[in-house]
Design an enzyme around this catalytic site. Structure first.
Site, PDB file in Angstrom:
ATOM      1  N   THR A 142      49.319  41.916  40.110  1.00 12.26           N
ATOM      2  CA  THR A 142      49.651  41.900  41.532  1.00 12.26           C
ATOM      3  C   THR A 142      50.549  40.708  41.840  1.00 12.26           C
ATOM      4  O   THR A 142      51.288  40.729  42.831  1.00 12.26           O
ATOM      5  CB  THR A 142      48.382  41.822  42.417  1.00 12.26           C
ATOM      6  OG1 THR A 142      47.559  40.759  41.938  1.00 12.26           O
ATOM      7  CG2 THR A 142      47.619  43.132  42.397  1.00 12.26           C
ATOM      8  N   LYS A 186      48.736  37.739  28.194  1.00 12.27           N
ATOM      9  CA  LYS A 186      49.756  37.458  29.214  1.00 12.27           C
ATOM     10  C   LYS A 186      50.921  36.655  28.626  1.00 12.27           C
ATOM     11  O   LYS A 186      51.969  36.515  29.248  1.00 12.27           O
ATOM     12  CB  LYS A 186      49.122  36.714  30.394  1.00 12.27           C
ATOM     13  CG  LYS A 186      48.159  37.578  31.214  1.00 12.27           C
ATOM     14  CD  LYS A 186      47.528  36.770  32.354  1.00 12.27           C
ATOM     15  CE  LYS A 186      46.492  37.541  33.163  1.00 12.27           C
ATOM     16  NZ  LYS A 186      47.088  38.394  34.216  1.00 12.27           N
ATOM     17  N   LYS A 205      53.957  40.054  44.509  1.00 11.94           N
ATOM     18  CA  LYS A 205      54.172  38.929  45.441  1.00 11.94           C
ATOM     19  C   LYS A 205      55.556  38.320  45.229  1.00 11.94           C
ATOM     20  O   LYS A 205      56.249  37.965  46.191  1.00 11.94           O
ATOM     21  CB  LYS A 205      53.084  37.867  45.258  1.00 11.94           C
ATOM     22  CG  LYS A 205      51.663  38.360  45.516  1.00 11.94           C
ATOM     23  CD  LYS A 205      50.608  37.346  45.054  1.00 11.94           C
ATOM     24  CE  LYS A 205      49.248  37.985  44.902  1.00 11.94           C
ATOM     25  NZ  LYS A 205      48.311  37.153  44.100  1.00 11.94           N
ATOM     26  N   ARG A 231      46.178  33.814  35.390  1.00 12.88           N
ATOM     27  CA  ARG A 231      45.178  33.255  34.488  1.00 12.88           C
ATOM     28  C   ARG A 231      45.749  33.084  33.087  1.00 12.88           C
ATOM     29  O   ARG A 231      46.647  33.832  32.672  1.00 12.88           O
ATOM     30  CB  ARG A 231      43.930  34.159  34.450  1.00 12.88           C
ATOM     31  CG  ARG A 231      43.041  33.966  35.655  1.00 12.88           C
ATOM     32  CD  ARG A 231      42.536  32.541  35.786  1.00 12.88           C
ATOM     33  NE  ARG A 231      41.542  32.274  34.793  1.00 12.88           N
ATOM     34  CZ  ARG A 231      40.237  32.183  35.041  1.00 12.88           C
ATOM     35  NH1 ARG A 231      39.779  32.308  36.261  1.00 12.88           N
ATOM     36  NH2 ARG A 231      39.377  31.945  34.069  1.00 12.88           N
TER      37      ARG A 231
HETATM   38  C1  LIG Z   1      47.861  37.227  42.780  1.00 11.34           C
HETATM   39  C2  LIG Z   1      47.027  36.198  42.138  1.00 11.34           C
HETATM   40  C3  LIG Z   1      46.558  36.386  40.826  1.00 11.34           C
HETATM   41  C4  LIG Z   1      46.916  37.596  39.995  1.00 11.34           C
HETATM   42  O1  LIG Z   1      48.106  37.318  39.278  1.00 11.34           O
HETATM   43  P1  LIG Z   1      48.594  38.282  38.075  1.00 11.34           P
HETATM   44  O2  LIG Z   1      49.939  37.741  37.726  1.00 11.34           O
HETATM   45  O3  LIG Z   1      48.661  39.664  38.631  1.00 11.34           O
HETATM   46  O4  LIG Z   1      47.612  38.137  36.982  1.00 11.34           O
HETATM   47  C5  LIG Z   1      45.790  35.401  40.261  1.00 11.34           C
HETATM   48  N1  LIG Z   1      45.475  34.270  40.933  1.00 11.34           N
HETATM   49  C6  LIG Z   1      45.911  34.049  42.192  1.00 11.34           C
HETATM   50  C7  LIG Z   1      45.555  32.774  42.869  1.00 11.34           C
HETATM   51  C8  LIG Z   1      46.691  34.999  42.839  1.00 11.34           C
HETATM   52  O5  LIG Z   1      47.101  34.770  44.095  1.00 11.34           O
END
Ligand SMILES: *Cc1c(COP(=O)(O)O)cnc(C)c1O
Length: 788
Positions: free
Chosen positions: A630, A528, A634, A523
């Site tokens: 999170t 961020k 990934k 976001r």
């Molecule tokens: C994992 C994920 C997020 C979270 O991302 P962060 O970098 O941890 O803020 C937000 N949007 C989507 C679509 C995601 O898959």
């Protein structure tokens, strides 16, 4: 499951629902027919699953958001039936990918918090835990994002336009929810959550708001057509649309209605079933059979609502009810941003939920008495007050009314107990605990990166990692094997080629698949620091212009981010990055050495293409601001090292994978705590190149279409604003260190094999970040539930 059966069911569904043969159906219709055919396979096992958990303690995850994304491929993989269905479509001469693409994302969430809830459900079912999700069936999910002239434009996300084949309306289980201005009906829609291997199928129950009286014949007869459907429209508005704010709440009446609506419906559902099943009107065993997790404070009204149900409807004593509530509920804190801690005005609560408000007053009173008895002085009291200055503090209510408060990464939990919530921690040290977030490897590796998945399975000689991610540790043994690293490089290149094709088709930009794919997707938020990366790119551009012989590895800077529609500054940052993109991509002198891409409408299904193709993961939040993250996990799982600050789960990622395999830079929490008299205006002139890029916001380099956005952004860094000091997020102070870290990335990437080894060690040590580990900890340490 066999091919012929599925085909037969698809054919009959096409006839009865679309009035045509399967062959004549569109891709979308074929997708729906397939989903319906699969549901016929799923439902019997689903019913059995429910039966096997009867009489056992169960957990319930209450969340205003579930960012599920698409279900088809995920379900097929968890049913171990993807190959069969692919074959079936091959027989028909159809590329299965076109069927997958016909599914809309279920975008019932903003970002990390909603996606976490989705990963948790997948892990709960896979580990055979009885875990049910409760939330809202928003008719419109997170908005679709368009760029027009580089500005974000929002379009309603009508994801239910063609129906949702995965959910079943359970009209007979509808529940009435009462507000001061009338009653509404909460109708549940149940979606199966299929565990890997299909041993357990759990439920996501989402409530849809409907009027008790959908049509007023009398008004219609008097030709008052608007009034004849007024109740219907008022009620349906409650579950009409997801609020698109990430980590900060607006305090709107409708938002409060949404919260109470789904919380009251869910708790009434539990109470009703408990009474039916156990014939226990004393509720003696309620807390022994239920664990309810509150995903942030959005469902915090559950605490007074449960008190209301138990004391007023079920006639329990206040003391007994309070014990049941505290023993049943647990609360997850998701933020360290003070401005994001949810508060509601007393006035709004009194207006909409007078009975619930009276209970909150009693809870507040009880807390004061308890504190006094514990020897808390009058002077210390205000910091605990649930009701103060005409506001209700949902976090305080959530800590006081539950047995457990957890943070979502170790650093976050430490900051909660030592700083932000230290006064509460001293009061109830036993209630506080950490549950580092996780992600499901079924979606974020098995589904999104089949090439790497197959290779890992081949190397390990088993696919046990799908349900036990710690198995990846064995990959450490082959981290010096040249053949392995070469194969990894090949797979990464394949994923980059695929993403390059997709970007060409969807964004109209040609990128060099051999360049470094440097990706920041999350976001849009000041903390961020997408702006830090933007300044870096612009500085690099100017340096390349000054010295065309500057030796850099070609790089593609990729962004993906939605901004909350009312977040003016975040929208300014999007426009700024799109302006930089135009400048850089259209400059023939730059000759493709760097490119900038801002993917439109970043969402789960796009994310599945981006994470596997990344060379480097951007996690550059101001230290102490990102609770966990999170997305960082990934990337790690797909073999991309992190360039990042010592923040959130980055700390634990580096601990697992080694600092030498990542690129850590910048201020740490303890450095920031020590800063005094920070003056970015005096500082930015002394950092080579920085003044030039920051001042590009106001010196006519870029055009913000007369919106004043860029001037406002410039001011936010150098002047501050009524609500904050200059450069609140330390972009100026961290810029040079970030640039150095980026130079290290550039140098390291040139050594293909040592780079691949870094990537590999990230994969091999990603086991900790499975949401299976997280859910196991919640189950054992908070919920007290057992696997089937
Ligand atoms: C994992 C994920 C997020 C979270 O991302 P962060 O970098 O941890 O803020 C937000 N949007 C989507 C679509 C995601 O898959």
């Amino acid at each position: 499951m066999n091919k012929e059966n599925i085909l037969k069911k698809m054919e009959s569904y096409s006839l009865t629902s679309f009035g045509k043969t399967l062959a004549k159906c569109s891709y979308k219709e074929k997708y729906i027919a397939l989903a319906k055919a699969l549901m016929e396979e799923i439902v019997p096992t689903w019913i059995q699953s429910e039966e096997k958990f009867e009489g056992k303690k169960q957990a319930y995850y209450l969340s205003a958001e579930f960012l599920m994304g698409r279900a088809l491929t995920n379900n097929l993989l968890n049913m171990k039936s993807k190959a069969i269905v692919e074959e079936l479509f091959e027989d028909m001469g159809i590329d299965f990918n076109t069927i997958e693409e016909a599914e809309e994302d279920a975008g019932l969430g903003n970002g990390g918090l909603g996606r976490l809830a989705a990963c948790f459900l997948d892990s709960g079912a896979t580990l055979n835990y009885p875990l049910t999700g409760y939330g809202i069936r928003y008719q419109f999910g997170i908005f679709k994002q368009l760029f027009i002239d580089g500005f974000q434009v929002e379009i309603g996300d009508n994801w239910l336009e063609h129906g949702d084949p995965w959910s079943i309306r359970k009209a007979s289980e509808a529940i009435t929810v009462s507000f001061a201005d009338g009653d509404v009906l909460a109708v549940p829609y149940d979606t199966p959550i299929i565990g890997f291997g299909q041993k357990t199928i759990n439920t996501l129950r989402l409530w849809q708001a409907e009027a008790l009286n959908k049509f007023d014949f009398e008004e219609f007869n008097h030709q008052n057509y608007d009034l004849s459907v007024k109740d219907k429209n008022d009620a349906e508005n409650i579950s009409k649309v997801l609020y698109p704010n990430d980590s900060n709440d607006e305090g709107k009446l409708l938002r409060l209605k949404q919260q109470y609506f789904f919380v009251s419906a869910s708790l009434q559902d539990l109470v009703r079933k408990y009474k039916e099943k156990y014939q226990d009107h004393n509720f003696d065993n309620f807390a022994k059979l239920h664990a309810v997790q509150l995903n942030d404070t959005h469902p915090g009204v559950a605490i007074p609502e449960m008190m209301r149900l138990l004391t007023q409807q079920e006639n329990l004593s206040w003391e007994k009810a309070w014990k049941i509530v505290v023993d049943t509920f647990a609360y997850t804190n998701h933020t360290l941003l003070a401005e994001a801690l949810e508060q509601w005005s007393v006035k709004l609560y009194q207006e909409l939920l007078p009975e619930v408000y009276e209970i909150i007053v009693k809870i507040d009173q009880q807390l004061r008495e308890e504190l006094e008895a514990k020897g808390i002085t009058k002077k210390e009291l205000p910091q605990f007050e649930i009701i103060s200055n005409g506001m209700i503090k949902m976090a305080w209510l959530s800590i006081y009314g539950t047995k457990s408060t957890n943070g979502v990464a170790q650093l976050h939990t430490d900051l909660l107990t030592e700083v932000e919530l230290n006064h509460w921690y001293k009061l109830y040290p036993e209630r506080f605990n950490n549950k580092t977030n996780g992600i499901t490897q079924r979606r974020w590796l098995l589904q999104s990166n089949p090439e790497l998945s197959n290779y890992i399975t081949e190397l390990l000689g088993s696919d046990n990692w799908i349900t036990n991610l710690e198995e990846l540790k064995k990959l450490n043994q082959v981290s010096d094997d040249k053949e392995v690293l070469k194969e990894f490089i090949n797979i990464k290149q394949t994923k980059k080629n695929q993403l390059a094709d997709y970007i060409k088709e969807n964004e109209g930009i040609e990128v060099d698949p051999k360049s470094i794919f440097d990706i920041q997707i999350k976001r849009l938020h000041e903390y961020k620091r997408q702006l830090l990366k933007a300044f870096y790119i612009l500085d690099l551009y100017y340096r390349l212009k000054e010295d065309p012989s500057l030796d850099i590895v070609p790089r593609t800077f990729i962004f993906g981010a939605k901004a909350a529609p009312g977040y003016f500054r975040a929208k300014g940052i999007i426009k700024f990055i799109n302006e930089i993109k135009k400048l850089v991509n259209n400059d023939s002198e730059i000759n493709g050495k760097i490119k900038v891409v801002f993917v439109e409408n970043y969402r789960v299904s796009y994310a599945e293409r981006l994470f596997p193709a990344a060379d480097i993961s951007e996690q550059i939040s101001t230290a102490g601001k990102e609770a966990s993250g999170t997305g960082n996990m990934k990337f790690m799982l797909n073999g991309a090292p992190t360039i990042g600050t010592y923040d959130g789960a980055n700390v634990e990622i580096v601990e697992e994978a080694g600092e030498e395999n990542n690129f850590i830079f910048g201020l740490r929490v303890e450095d920031i705590a020590k800063i005094e008299n920070y003056d970015p205006k005096a500082e930015y002139v002394n950092v080579k190149g920085l003044q030039r890029v920051i001042d590009s916001l106001i010196d006519g380099t870029f055009d913000d279409g007369g919106t004043g956005m860029f001037k406002e952004l410039h001011d936010s860094i150098l002047k501050g604003a009524s609500w904050h000091k200059p450069d609140n997020y330390y972009i100026v102070r961290d810029f040079d260190d970030y640039r150095k870290a980026q130079l290290e990335v550039d140098q390291a990437f040139r050594e293909k094999m040592t780079w691949a080894k870094k990537c590999w060690l990230n994969i091999a040590n990603a086991g900790k970040f499975s949401s299976d580990r997280t859910i196991d900890q919640y189950a054992k340490e908070i919920w007290g539930i057992e696997k089937a």
